[in-house]
Scaffold this active site. Structure first.
Site, mmCIF file in Angstrom:
data_model
loop_
_atom_site.group_PDB
_atom_site.id
_atom_site.type_symbol
_atom_site.label_atom_id
_atom_site.label_comp_id
_atom_site.label_asym_id
_atom_site.label_seq_id
_atom_site.Cartn_x
_atom_site.Cartn_y
_atom_site.Cartn_z
ATOM 1 N N GLY A 209 6.382 -0.572 -3.581
ATOM 2 C CA GLY A 209 6.492 -1.831 -4.305
ATOM 3 C C GLY A 209 7.942 -2.239 -4.379
ATOM 4 N N THR B 3 1.385 -1.767 6.788
ATOM 5 C CA THR B 3 0.391 -0.691 6.823
ATOM 6 C C THR B 3 -0.875 -1.180 7.509
ATOM 7 O OG1 THR B 3 1.299 0.288 4.811
ATOM 8 C CG2 THR B 3 -0.951 0.894 5.418
ATOM 9 N N GLY C 121 7.015 -5.925 7.693
ATOM 10 C CA GLY C 121 7.791 -4.790 8.180
ATOM 11 C C GLY C 121 7.744 -4.610 9.673
ATOM 12 N N ALA D 256 0.801 -1.217 0.000
ATOM 13 C CA ALA D 256 0.000 0.000 0.000
ATOM 14 C C ALA D 256 0.836 1.268 0.000
ATOM 15 C CB ALA D 256 -0.939 -0.008 1.204
ATOM 16 N N ASP E 125 -1.287 -10.384 -0.756
ATOM 17 C CA ASP E 125 0.014 -10.393 -0.088
ATOM 18 C C ASP E 125 -0.030 -11.105 1.260
ATOM 19 O OD1 ASP E 125 -1.385 -8.360 1.220
ATOM 20 O OD2 ASP E 125 -0.046 -6.758 0.556
ATOM 21 N N THR E 126 -1.167 -11.065 1.942
ATOM 22 C CA THR E 126 -1.257 -11.795 3.212
ATOM 23 C C THR E 126 -1.220 -13.302 2.988
ATOM 24 O OG1 THR E 126 -2.571 -9.984 4.130
ATOM 25 C CG2 THR E 126 -2.556 -12.038 5.357
#
Length: 463
Positions: A15, A251, A398, A12, A229-230
């Site tokens: 990239g 995010t 992250g 989000a 992505d999860t």
């Protein structure tokens, strides 16, 4: 002999294109190109700058192809929910609208959530694809569209010319029947939505085709991965058994457990847990928590006001702020849209009668204490609703770099937190590609055994 795969991971806020070497027993991963993802507001609507993301992606693939003899595959994952509309010739009809846009405000309340949940098993969030489609169903763009593609499917279409909808991302839309794993035609009919826009469903781990029109990349196959992505991040969790909870932390934070079948009970709906499909017929039973967006948007607000922030120093100072003074619910709707996040956090503390955080360190502590408390609630609820015993929490993404958040989460959950890998999404992306290319074999446990060789940090709960 090793094979090299490229993972395109679109988040989000940024990239990246990653390169991974896979030799059957070991993996190595490195970033070759990173690029920003900056939403754009035009005429009162918030959009994704999809062409800038495509340019960043193709730049990264050129760099990747130039660093190896041959790419064995490419896979794409991204955030969920948002989509692009194409005309009959496959041309983009406009930039995709951002999920934080206000066009879906109030729509979820007009649709019967009990029936929706019983069919789709998806957590009711105001920006779900189903609500976006209800908001846009009478628009000129929707009437003109011949195809709708979720963001990773758009990129694989631009790479290969092949239309399709990957299943793990489709399961987040609120339009898929979570048990039949097919689009719910009854739901499309009830909401007066077009049921002919999404192309056929694909499983993760299918070969889509070969790259076309991009000679600089070489003659490379493109594979479906867990394109949400999860879904890829959970594949990249270095778990040894099933007695774990995960927090995919960026995010957004996605907090849950991995199951064999969905849970769509009234209790699960009341707790606002979703059922998203994963690799090898698994179900990610999870809850969305607002995540590090609260800190990211606070830093953006301070820096826009001419107050530069060193994040490492900010977190070090936040660690010395007394615990538990400024705990709010991070999922309040007023925290969703971009804006002055410190002012909103202060206003919420005033509203519920707490001391008001004034300094950046106090705001940061407010964010971290609030997130850790929300994680505790979600982990405990996931365990209770699923009947699972949870012995450890894996934090990937992250947030695994954030020692303060990891330690507070261990303290709140009262079980160890295993932090890492940071690049779990890219790991999951590559592992699925490598298995599809027959470089790797086995099930989820076998794939995860390779990730366990990556660096992790264990945080033990403090009294």
């Amino acid at each position: 002999m090793s094979s090299t795969f490229a993972a395109i991971d679109l988040g989000a806020s940024s990239g990246r294109v990653m390169l991974a070497e896979v030799d059957g027993s070991r993996l190595s991963l490195r970033a070759v190109h990173r690029f920003p993802n900056r939403p754009v507001s035009v005429g009162g609507t918030l959009y994704w700058d999809i062409l800038a993301l495509w340019a960043g992606t193709t730049d990264g693939l050129r760099i990747a192809a130039g660093q190896v003899d041959r790419l064995a595959g490419i896979g794409v994952d991204s955030w969920a929910i948002d989509y692009a509309l194409l005309d009959e010739d496959g041309r983009l009809l406009g930039n995709p609208v951002h999920y934080r846009d206000t066009r879906t405000d109030g729509i979820a309340e007009t649709i019967g959530s009990a029936e929706l949940y019983a069919t789709t098993g998806v957590q009711v969030l105001p920006f779900n694809t189903v609500f976006q489609w209800v908001a846009a169903r009478d628009s000129t763009a929707m009437r003109a569209a011949a195809h709708a593609l979720l963001i990773p499917d758009l990129f694989t279409y631009w790479l290969t010319g092949q239309l399709g909808t990957e299943l793990t991302n489709a399961s987040t839309t609120g339009l898929l029947d979570v048990r039949s794993r097919q689009w719910s035609t009854a739901l499309f009919d009830r909401l007066r939505l077009r049921d002919n826009l999404f192309p056929p469903l694909r499983q993760p781990g299918e070969r889509i085709g070969r790259v076309r029109g991009q000679a600089a990349f070489g003659d490379v196959p493109v594979f479906t991965v867990g394109s949400h992505d999860t879904a890829s991040a959970v594949v990249g969790v270095p778990a040894r058994d099933e007695r774990f909870a995960y927090i995919s932390c960026g995010t957004w934070s996605l907090v849950g457990v991995e199951l064999d079948s969905p849970i769509t009970t009234d209790a699960a709906r009341a707790a606002n847990f979703g059922n998203e499909l994963g690799l090898d017929n698994t179900v990610r039973f999870l809850r969305n928590v607002m995540g590090l967006w609260l800190l990211q948007e606070s830093i953006r607000t301070w820096e826009a006001a001419g107050q530069p922030i060193d994040q490492a120093r900010l977190l070090a100072e936040a660690e010395y702020v007394p615990a538990g003074r400024f705990v709010v619910d991070p999922d309040r709707p007023e925290f969703l849209a971009p804006g002055d996040m410190p002012a909103r956090l202060r206003a919420e503390c005033r509203r519920i009668g707490l001391p008001v955080p004034e300094t950046p360190a106090e705001i940061a502590r407010c964010v971290h204490d609030s997130l850790a408390a929300a994680y505790r609630r979600a982990v405990h609820a996931a365990a209770e609703l699923s009947g699972r015993t949870v012995d450890a929490v894996h934090i990937v993404g992250g947030g695994a770099r954030n020692a303060l958040l990891c330690q507070l989460t261990a303290d709140q959950c009262e079980i160890p937190v295993i932090a890492g890998p940071v690049e779990a999404t890219a790991w999951g992306n590559v592992l699925v590609q490598a298995r599809a290319a027959r470089v790797l074999t086995g099930g989820l446990h076998d794939l995860r055994s390779l990730v366990r060789n990556t660096e992790t940090t264990i945080y033990q709960p403090r009294p």
